[in-house]
Design an enzyme around this catalytic site. Structure first.
Site, PDB file in Angstrom:
ATOM      1  N   PHE A   1      -3.472   6.623   5.907  1.00  0.00           N
ATOM      2  CA  PHE A   1      -2.297   7.273   6.482  1.00  0.00           C
ATOM      3  C   PHE A   1      -1.509   7.923   5.355  1.00  0.00           C
ATOM      4  CE2 PHE A   1       1.897   7.943   8.111  1.00  0.00           C
ATOM      5  CZ  PHE A   1       1.671   8.340   9.412  1.00  0.00           C
TER       6      PHE A   1
ATOM      7  N   ASP B   1      -1.612   7.231  -3.309  1.00  0.00           N
ATOM      8  CA  ASP B   1      -0.421   7.281  -2.465  1.00  0.00           C
ATOM      9  C   ASP B   1       0.233   5.901  -2.492  1.00  0.00           C
ATOM     10  OD1 ASP B   1       1.355   7.110  -0.360  1.00  0.00           O
ATOM     11  OD2 ASP B   1       0.142   8.286   1.032  1.00  0.00           O
TER      12      ASP B   1
ATOM     13  N   LYS C   1       9.840   6.621   0.479  1.00  0.00           N
ATOM     14  CA  LYS C   1      10.411   5.403   1.063  1.00  0.00           C
ATOM     15  C   LYS C   1      11.454   4.741   0.162  1.00  0.00           C
ATOM     16  CE  LYS C   1       6.393   4.585   4.041  1.00  0.00           C
ATOM     17  NZ  LYS C   1       6.808   4.798   5.409  1.00  0.00           N
TER      18      LYS C   1
HETATM   19  C1  LIG Z   1       1.040   5.455   2.592  1.00  0.00           C
HETATM   20  C2  LIG Z   1       1.912   6.455   3.299  1.00  0.00           C
HETATM   21  N1  LIG Z   1       1.865   7.741   2.945  1.00  0.00           N
HETATM   22  C3  LIG Z   1       2.637   8.668   3.536  1.00  0.00           C
HETATM   23  C4  LIG Z   1       3.506   8.326   4.550  1.00  0.00           C
HETATM   24  C5  LIG Z   1       4.351   9.389   5.211  1.00  0.00           C
HETATM   25  O1  LIG Z   1       5.686   9.240   4.868  1.00  0.00           O
HETATM   26  P1  LIG Z   1       6.820   9.983   5.729  1.00  0.00           P
HETATM   27  O2  LIG Z   1       6.862   9.325   7.064  1.00  0.00           O
HETATM   28  O3  LIG Z   1       8.076   9.777   4.924  1.00  0.00           O
HETATM   29  O4  LIG Z   1       6.431  11.418   5.810  1.00  0.00           O
HETATM   30  C6  LIG Z   1       3.573   6.993   4.955  1.00  0.00           C
HETATM   31  C7  LIG Z   1       4.475   6.603   6.060  1.00  0.00           C
HETATM   32  O5  LIG Z   1       4.385   5.546   6.631  1.00  0.00           O
HETATM   33  C8  LIG Z   1       2.762   6.025   4.315  1.00  0.00           C
HETATM   34  O6  LIG Z   1       2.789   4.751   4.669  1.00  0.00           O
END
Ligand SMILES: Cc1ncc(COP(=O)(O)O)c(C=O)c1O
Length: 460
Positions: free
Chosen positions: A153, A239, A268
């Site tokens: 994700f 990520d 976050k």
């Molecule tokens: C690992 C990871 N990458 C990217 C995102 C996307 O972040 P955002 O919702 O701030 O766009 C998330 C969101 O849960 C995430 O857990």
């Protein structure tokens, strides 16, 4: 002049639960409002402090969802609010300057990053940080292909969605960004085959898949990804949007794999849970390849990226992380929680399929419901619910009967995530553990729990 029918901030803050639901349904996403209502996830919360939040009736809840990892420091840490107040007379945005505090945040981010990761670009959401990292990889390597993992994700904007490994979220938006290729998570042979074609600009992956259901790759996998990326000239993008800032027991999860990627994405908790801030951070060499020179230095920009308030929140957040040694705290509290959950899973194997995690990123996977007669009687709804809402039903029970807030993971709905602020206390962890134990004892089987707690979803 037309008199506009506006709700003031003051009036908005004193609206009741039903008023908010009506507004949400009328002006936002009605189906989401209905679904949240069926699960009892439509309460109105009015106050929050640390791990605790209070609803409009004064009932106290424990927040084990932690803003999907955005609340590592808890709700409303006074040091974060003070940082925002400290800059409230400075220009927040002034693009005809280098920005007041963004360079300081970039310095401090480099100070906590693995060696060599030094140049940052600031944006506003996790997905945007991912977009930036993917563009950087293409610009720096002059290659087109991006390799990503099944179950990953990375966000829901077009580029990030193109590397998010769940067809439910991808399919309605096809065609996505071309040349994004999915490989199984944890399978180094498959990655070797794909990278061997020599066309990949980057591999993007999470050190632990958060939304994939808190999946930890096999030992040595990340090191192998690092080696293969080097061998085939692809960038390794990790990520750390959900795993970063102490969550898994070190400041970044990739530290435990002894791996230094080419790019790390953060978001976050970088904004301390009070302001949206995100970043990708890379080496001088990669940055210069992509964006060195006057004709290239404006190729990737953002209006709000690195604004004064966002940077102030980021500076305060990193200070708290380091001063309070929250990574160690996550490691200790997480080890305790994981061990106690493991004991619970052995006592209640009919409910819990597996417990896994690291630090305070923990997933509890429940046994899926097998169809059977009840499925037929309900016109297939039981199977549908088992596929999409099992974790949601457990989370609803925890919220409504035990005042513990959790949620299922987006790419694996049979899993609930336990991701409290890193300041969570032993007593608060014990409260959650007692709640789970009591719930399993009360219902004795997943069927009974689903029929009792999920009946509104079945009939709704
Ligand atoms: C690992 C990871 N990458 C990217 C995102 C996307 O972040 P955002 O919702 O701030 O766009 C998330 C969101 O849960 C995430 O857990």
């Amino acid at each position: 002049m037309k008199k506009h029918d506006l709700i003031t901030l003051e009036d908005g803050l004193s609206l009741k639960r039903q008023d908010i639901k009506d507004l949400f349904k009328r002006y936002m996403n009605p189906s989401l409002a209905t679904m949240m209502g069926l699960l009892g996830f439509d309460k109105r919360f009015v106050r929050a402090e640390g791990v605790r939040v209070w609803d409009e009736d004064g009932v106290e809840y424990l927040d084990f969802l932690g803003g999907y990892g955005a609340l590592n420091f808890g709700h409303n840490d006074p040091r974060l609010n003070a940082a925002l107040e400290r800059v409230n007379t400075a220009p927040n945005l002034l693009q005809a300057s280098l920005g007041t505090l963004s360079a300081v945040l970039a310095h401090n981010l480099a100070a906590i990053m693995p060696d060599g990761l030094q140049r940052s670009f600031f944006s506003n959401s996790g997905a945007e940080a991912v977009e930036g990292a993917l563009k950087l990889a293409k610009a720096a390597t002059k290659k087109k292909r991006i390799v990503y993992c099944e179950g990953a994700f990375h966000g829901k904007t077009m580029g990030a969605l193109s590397v998010t490994g769940r067809s439910k979220y991808q399919a309605p938006f096809a065609p996505l960004v071309p040349e994004c290729v999915m490989v199984p998570f944890g399978d180094q042979g498959a990655l070797d085959l794909e990278l061997g074609k020599g066309e990949a600009a980057a591999v993007i992956l999470e050190a632990i898949q958060g939304e994939g259901g808190v999946r930890i790759p096999p030992a040595g996998y990340m090191e192998e990804v690092r080696r293969l990326c080097k061998q085939y000239g692809a960038l390794m993008i990790v990520d750390e949007i959900q795993t970063g800032f102490g969550r898994t027991g070190t400041i970044f999860a990739c530290e435990q794999e002894k791996v230094i990627p080419d790019v790390i994405c953060t978001a976050k908790s970088l904004g301390g849970g009070v302001v949206p801030v995100s970043a990708f951070t890379t080496t001088e060499e990669i940055w210069d390849k992509a964006y060195g020179g006057f004709d290239r230095c404006l190729l990737h920009t953002s209006t709000f990226g690195g604004n004064t308030r966002a940077a102030a929140a980021g500076i305060a957040a990193i200070q708290i992380l380091v001063d309070d040694d929250l990574a160690s705290r996550a490691r200790e509290q997480g080890a305790y929680l994981l061990e106690r959950l493991d004991q619970l899973s052995r006592r209640f194997p009919n409910f819990i399929k597996e417990v896994r995690g690291r630090g305070l990123l923990i997933g509890v996977e429940f046994n899926p419901l097998a169809g059977g007669i009840l499925n037929k009687v309900t016109g297939g709804k039981i199977n549908q619910i088992a596929d999409e809402y099992l974790g949601g039903i457990v989370a609803a029970e925890l919220m409504n009967n035990y005042q513990v807030i959790t949620a299922y993971t987006l790419n694996n709905p049979n899993v609930i995530r336990l991701e409290p602020p890193l300041i969570v206390s032993r007593e608060q962890l014990d409260h959650l553990l007692h709640a789970l134990e009591d719930m399993f004892q009360k219902y004795q089987s997943m069927w009974k729990l689903v029929l009792a707690s999920g009946k509104r979803l079945i009939t709704g």
